[in-house]
Design an enzyme around this catalytic site. Structure first.
Site, PDB file in Angstrom:
ATOM      1  N   ASP A   1      14.032  -4.211  10.842  1.00  0.00           N
ATOM      2  CA  ASP A   1      13.542  -3.998   9.377  1.00  0.00           C
ATOM      3  C   ASP A   1      14.511  -4.975   8.637  1.00  0.00           C
ATOM      4  O   ASP A   1      15.529  -4.428   8.850  1.00  0.00           O
ATOM      5  CB  ASP A   1      13.825  -2.303   9.764  1.00  0.00           C
TER       6      ASP A   1
ATOM      7  N   HIS B   1      15.505  -1.605  -4.630  1.00  0.00           N
ATOM      8  CA  HIS B   1      15.887  -1.053  -4.027  1.00  0.00           C
ATOM      9  C   HIS B   1      17.574  -1.012  -3.457  1.00  0.00           C
ATOM     10  O   HIS B   1      18.194   0.254  -3.687  1.00  0.00           O
ATOM     11  CB  HIS B   1      15.118  -0.522  -2.635  1.00  0.00           C
TER      12      HIS B   1
ATOM     13  N   GLU C   1       9.897   5.711   2.871  1.00  0.00           N
ATOM     14  CA  GLU C   1       9.962   4.268   2.249  1.00  0.00           C
ATOM     15  C   GLU C   1       8.775   3.736   2.651  1.00  0.00           C
ATOM     16  O   GLU C   1       8.415   3.524   3.617  1.00  0.00           O
ATOM     17  CB  GLU C   1      11.035   3.210   2.862  1.00  0.00           C
TER      18      GLU C   1
ATOM     19  N   GLU D   1       7.635   0.592   2.880  1.00  0.00           N
ATOM     20  CA  GLU D   1       7.262  -1.182   3.071  1.00  0.00           C
ATOM     21  C   GLU D   1       6.190  -1.653   3.431  1.00  0.00           C
ATOM     22  O   GLU D   1       4.462  -0.860   3.903  1.00  0.00           O
ATOM     23  CB  GLU D   1       7.987  -0.862   4.073  1.00  0.00           C
TER      24      GLU D   1
ATOM     25  N   ASP E   1       8.766   3.540   7.055  1.00  0.00           N
ATOM     26  CA  ASP E   1      10.411   3.800   7.470  1.00  0.00           C
ATOM     27  C   ASP E   1      11.217   5.192   6.998  1.00  0.00           C
ATOM     28  O   ASP E   1      12.306   4.794   6.513  1.00  0.00           O
ATOM     29  CB  ASP E   1      10.830   2.494   7.120  1.00  0.00           C
TER      30      ASP E   1
HETATM   31 MN    MN Z   1      13.336   0.551   5.522  1.00  0.00          MN
END
Ligand code: MN
Length: 425
Positions: A124, A131, A196, A198, A230
């Protein structure tokens, strides 16, 4: 430089009528790969291509000779293009394959999806600069963005075993947390479960150990994208993350969308990679002419929430965020592949690289509750009358993504949906 071909032509239509509906996620110009079987069956998962609201059986159509998605992903660029052309021609309106292939399509609503390939390793990254800056301010007000951020694509090795496909449910994790004013940590259920937003970048062809992938060659190793949630336990994260980074705050669950949208399908939605004049330019091993011209993927991303009460009252999911990957990511997928392998590290077909949380530059484009609620200080009010700082038991989170641009047919990434269950079920 033209990345597009006849498979992207906007006037192309399919004999699968649902693919021709305006704003469909899976028109004939998309053709993403996934693994599916009939709901409730115990047969092995087959490789299929989404077309409208149906799935075409690629093995049945004689286009592949195994059910191994990782082998398909390892094909070279020419073979991948050949396969895309064959699928496109067979599904096109007026194709001679229509009669045979119409027996090989299954409605998506009657299918169960698996994670699209075997994910050997998961890394990741942290490419969302907005962010990184706003979370940095919360964790370290004096030093929001670390001095290495604009030079090195920051990442950590995550855990592949807990990555599941859309529809995932998981129990609220337990762990150690420590309030800032507490003398010592305590153990219990996380009270700050967050999401999260993503993108997941999937590796196609791997590289041999000791043989880095150059930035010029990196696109050939980039197979396609999914949506990636995530899930993160912020209170566990705050206590454990130094000095080696996230661990148990992240590896209890990660949810991806079932369809691998290929780089070929994304070709019309490329954008230039531009660094602001005041920022350092990437070191040469992270810089190429192609990356500057077309390294960025212009994908619109959306997050919705549906609480348990909303679901029970028939209230539709409510949008939390609408933003774009284009303005959020500080590094491109090709730069991540080049950086990941520059020391000789070997990537393998099916490896997953997370983009990091893709928050836009403004508050309502934030890709996590940590940012939307400013660290839990400003609750969000939902139209159901409820409010949230972090996720509560029974909350379902939905990520969606799509690409649209004048002169191209809109394509979608589908959705990644997951639900937080109470610790005790
Ligand atoms: Mn993440």
């Amino acid at each position: 430089m033209s990345l597009t071909n006849e498979t992207h032509t906007p006037s192309l239509r399919s004999w699968v009528e649902s693919a021709n509906v305006c704003n469909a996620d899976f028109p004939i110009q998309n053709l993403p790969f996934g693994r599916y079987r009939f709901v409730g069956s115990d047969e092995g998962f087959k490789i299929g291509v989404a077309i409208g609201d149906q799935i075409l059986d690629l093995h049945g159509a004689g286009l592949i000779d195994s059910h191994d998605m990782n082998a398909l992903m390892a094909l070279d660029a020419g073979e991948r293009l050949h396969l895309r052309r064959a699928i496109s021609q067979g599904l096109a309106h007026g194709s001679s394959k229509q009669q045979a292939w119409s027996k090989l399509v299954t409605p998506q609503c009657e299918s169960e999806m698996a994670v699209p390939c075997q994910i050997g390793d998961y890394t990741d990254f942290y490419t969302g600069i907005h962010h990184a800056t706003s979370v940095g301010k919360l964790f370290r007000p004096d030093l929001p963005l670390m001095p290495n951020y604009k030079w090195v694509p920051i990442g950590y090795h995550g855990r592949a075993s807990s990555i599941r496909v859309s529809g995932q449910t998981f129990r609220r994790p337990q762990g150690q947390t420590k309030a800032p004013d507490a003398a010592q940590p305590s153990f219990g259920s996380s009270r700050r479960v967050d999401y999260e937003l993503e993108l997941g970048y999937f590796v196609g062809r791997g590289n041999e150990l000791g043989q880095p992938v150059s930035i010029e060659g990196a696109e050939d190793h980039f197979f396609g994208v999914t949506l990636l949630n995530d899930w993160s336990a912020r209170d566990i994260q705050a206590w454990e993350y130094q000095p080696l980074g996230p661990f148990l705050s992240k590896n209890f669950a990660s949810t991806i969308s079932p369809w691998l949208v290929t780089t070929e399908a994304l070709a019309p939605f490329r954008a230039p990679f531009v660094r602001p004049d005041c920022d350092p330019q990437p070191l040469p091993y992270l810089d190429s002419e192609f990356n500057r011209k077309a390294g960025v993927l212009d994908i619109t991303l959306e997050v919705l929430v549906q609480t348990q009460r909303m679901a029970e009252s028939g209230i539709a999911p409510e949008r939390l965020t609408l933003g774009g990957a284009r303005t959020a990511a500080y590094w491109t997928a090709a730069q991540l592949i080049a950086h990941h392998t520059v020391n000789g590290c070997n990537l393998q077909s099916g490896d997953l690289l997370g983009s990091g949380t893709l928050s836009g530059p403004v508050q309502n484009e934030a890709g996590s509750l940590l940012e939307l609620t400013e660290g839990g200080k400003k609750p969000i009010r939902l139209t159901s009358g409820e409010q949230r700082t972090f996720l509560e038991d029974g909350d379902t989170l939905i990520l969606r993504g799509w690409c649209e641009r004048p002169g191209a047919t809109r394509i979608g990434l589908g959705e990644a949906r997951g639900t937080v269950l109470p610790h005790e079920v």
